[in-house]
Design an enzyme around this catalytic site. Sequence first.
Site, PDB file in Angstrom:
ATOM      1  N   CYS A 161       0.843  -1.191   0.000  1.00 13.74           N
ATOM      2  CA  CYS A 161       0.000   0.000   0.000  1.00 13.74           C
ATOM      3  C   CYS A 161       0.883   1.247   0.000  1.00 13.74           C
ATOM      4  CB  CYS A 161      -0.902  -0.014   1.229  1.00 13.74           C
ATOM      5  SG  CYS A 161      -2.045   1.384   1.339  1.00 13.74           S
ATOM      6  N   ASP A 174       0.564   3.621   1.845  1.00 17.35           N
ATOM      7  CA  ASP A 174       0.604   4.139   3.213  1.00 17.35           C
ATOM      8  C   ASP A 174       2.046   4.323   3.687  1.00 17.35           C
ATOM      9  OD1 ASP A 174       0.510   4.135   6.221  1.00 17.35           O
ATOM     10  OD2 ASP A 174      -1.637   3.920   5.843  1.00 17.35           O
ATOM     11  N   ARG A 200       3.262   4.530   6.541  1.00 17.11           N
ATOM     12  CA  ARG A 200       3.635   3.897   7.818  1.00 17.11           C
ATOM     13  C   ARG A 200       4.195   2.489   7.652  1.00 17.11           C
ATOM     14  NH1 ARG A 200      -2.153   4.403  10.487  1.00 17.11           N
ATOM     15  NH2 ARG A 200      -2.610   3.746   8.338  1.00 17.11           N
ATOM     16  N   HIS A 242      -2.090  -4.085   5.050  1.00 17.84           N
ATOM     17  CA  HIS A 242      -1.928  -3.724   6.462  1.00 17.84           C
ATOM     18  C   HIS A 242      -3.296  -3.468   7.073  1.00 17.84           C
ATOM     19  CE1 HIS A 242      -2.676   0.690   6.029  1.00 17.84           C
ATOM     20  NE2 HIS A 242      -2.203   0.481   4.806  1.00 17.84           N
ATOM     21  N   CYS A 270      -6.146  -0.114   6.925  1.00 20.14           N
ATOM     22  CA  CYS A 270      -5.980   0.507   5.607  1.00 20.14           C
ATOM     23  C   CYS A 270      -7.180   1.395   5.314  1.00 20.14           C
ATOM     24  CB  CYS A 270      -5.852  -0.572   4.538  1.00 20.14           C
ATOM     25  SG  CYS A 270      -5.661   0.074   2.862  1.00 20.14           S
TER      26      CYS A 270
END
Length: 277
Positions: free
Chosen positions: A42, A44, A46, A98, A101
């Site tokens: 993703c 993302d 993090r 994750h 999400c």
Amino acid sequence: MTNLNHLLESNRRWATATYAADPDFFEKSNLMQTPKYLWIGCSDSRVPATQVTGLKPGEIFEHRNVANLVVHSDLNCLSVIQYAIDVLQVEHILVVGHYGCRGVCAALEGSAHGLVDNWLRHIQDVIGHHEAWMSNQLDFNTRWKALCEFNVIEQVRNIARTTVVGHAWRRGQNLKVHGWIYGINDGIIKDLSVTLDQRANIESVIRSSIEKSYTRHTCNQPCARYDDKSNYYISRQNLSQNRHIACEIGARQKPLIQQNRSQSFYAHNGNLLELSR
């Protein structure tokens, strides 16, 4: 214009510290990359691939998009996969989702977010595959967490069905596709037991992984089974009699239960019933 000198200064400090710790680091990085892993994750911020796996830059080839999707019409992703397999000769493709999400959450809520809704439609297709099971889970967070797993498993299947992976397996190339999920709250990666290679029975492995996910997250006895012919999960019970209170998942309606909902429901024998008030 925003001044970004602090990022440039941070980069200089990092380069100096990295060279001090390993004088050969940049010289080795300048050589041809030879990663064994392709990470499809993703966007993302993090979930940094090398950091969460303890590997160094150059040891993982990465592709990222919103909600770690592998779509058969996405030439960007397919080109990355082809380059990783044919040129870099990677041995493992890792689809890594994750928990938490936001892309998966947006697809589950079915609310409008603009252009990205067209991309998230692929996750809503995944929701449709599991509608019977999900409509019996009263807690939104449970459905969200499970859907993060379902989405990863579906993308593993999509990769295994690409022409480039099929060609690699037919010529005997050592290549495996894995499905993992990362916990934002604890930093732990979970293997979803959906590893595919040229010898694997794809649908059997997918079915087993999905059933394990059902078991992990169900709040009642499992109410769905896998249909080998359609690759969908269909209800053992007839939910149509309760369709007036069972939710239509995804873009069709809002989540099943919201905190401010006036009605309350409970699960009985795989069906949703309204509590008397």
